[in-house]
Write an enzyme that holds these catalytic residues in place. Structure first.
Site, PDB file in Angstrom:
ATOM      1  N   LYS A   1     -21.727  17.228   9.214  1.00 45.85           N
ATOM      2  CA  LYS A   1     -20.661  17.658  10.108  1.00 45.85           C
ATOM      3  C   LYS A   1     -20.206  16.543  11.049  1.00 45.85           C
ATOM      4  CE  LYS A   1     -17.785  20.578  11.848  1.00 45.85           C
ATOM      5  NZ  LYS A   1     -16.570  20.879  11.080  1.00 45.85           N
TER       6      LYS A   1
ATOM      7  N   SER B   1       0.821  -1.208   0.000  1.00 44.70           N
ATOM      8  CA  SER B   1       0.000   0.000   0.000  1.00 44.70           C
ATOM      9  C   SER B   1       0.861   1.267   0.000  1.00 44.70           C
ATOM     10  CB  SER B   1      -0.973  -0.034   1.179  1.00 44.70           C
ATOM     11  OG  SER B   1      -2.157   0.681   0.871  1.00 44.70           O
TER      12      SER B   1
END
Length: 287
Positions: free
Chosen positions: A137, A85
């Site tokens: 949010k 990765s």
């Protein structure tokens, strides 16, 4: 008077080791080492990578610094036990890559994890009252399930990050993006398979990678010194290194009395990484 002999560094190979998860501390250490290597005008860099990856931004900053440095010296990456990765992403900043046949590499992709403790909180009778400026949010809040629109937003975020990864691998390895996407589905593969896919250039050990770096810049592989840029340790630790395998107090009563402080430290470090990166996209191999 101009000194007639080149400085020691001009006849040596710099070495940086990237181990463990890639986060802010790794980025800071590697960027500082790269700056020093550039200033001392080493002709080549051996980049040893033994990492499952880490945070996206930190991996990108290291890669960018390596890209800039390639104009001034040759960089050979050596994939160790695991280079997956974000470890792969950093390796793309090298001119050439060598892996062991059995190296675990790949895992090209992005992962984002959050925790949903809603059922547990219900059992203990805890709930949260949230006042927010917009509907998203508190996305990935741990006290509730994701909504479908939130899943769409996060998936788009992941897709953009994934596209950046694929584009970088394609450009670095001179492959088409479609070719990279054919194996960049999160799977892991060996160094031997990576060679067949075009992710690495050669198979071999770190010493063979060092010799390759020396040959690329016209140095004698038998005589060229390899100077490692380690993490700078506190003065006291350098003066009194002590025993790195300190046994835990009371360890004799434990099922595994050989348990040592470094192992505990590594476990705590990993747990802290898990905590601090919850809800953040990662280029990380999670077995």
């Amino acid at each position: 008077m101009v000194w007639p002999f080149p400085p020691r560094f001009r006849k040596s190979i710099a070495r940086i080791e990237v181990t463990g998860v890639i986060a802010a501390a790794t980025r800071k250490r590697v960027l500082e080492a790269l700056k020093e290597i550039e200033e001392k005008r080493f002709p080549a860099l051996l980049l040893r990578i033994d990492s499952p990856g880490g945070t996206v931004g930190d991996s990108q900053e290291i890669y960018t610094a390596l890209q800039r440095l390639k104009d001034k010296l040759k960089i050979v990456a050596s994939f160790g036990n695991i280079s997956a990765s974000g470890g792969v992403y950093i390796g793309m900043g090298a001119d050439h890559i060598m892996a062991n046949p059995g190296t675990i590499t790949g895992s090209i992709g992005v992962i984002l994890r959050g925790n949903n403790l809603e059922r547990l909180l219900d059992r203990v009778g805890v709930s949260f009252k949230v006042i927010k400026s917009g509907p998203y949010k508190d996305i990935l809040a741990f006290d509730r399930e994701l909504t479908d629109p939130e899943k769409g937003i996060l998936q788009e975020l992941i897709d953009v990050s994934y596209g950046q990864f694929v584009k970088t691998v394609a450009e670095a390895r001179r492959l088409s993006e479609d070719t990279v996407r054919s194996f960049a589905d999160g799977r892991i593969f060996t160094g031997e398979q990576a060679l067949q896919l075009g992710v690495v250039d050669r198979l071999g050990s770190e010493d063979e990678a060092r010799r390759w770096a020396a040959e690329l810049v016209g140095l004698d592989p038998e005589k060229a010194e390899c100077i490692t840029f380690d993490e700078k340790k506190p003065l006291l630790k350098r003066l009194v290194p002590g025993n790195s395998r300190l046994i835990l107090p009371g360890a004799s009563s434990l099922p595994y009395p050989q348990l040592a402080m470094p192992a505990l430290g590594a476990t705590l470090e990993w747990l802290e990484f898990e905590r601090s990166t919850s809800g953040i996209p990662l280029w990380l191999y999670r077995p």
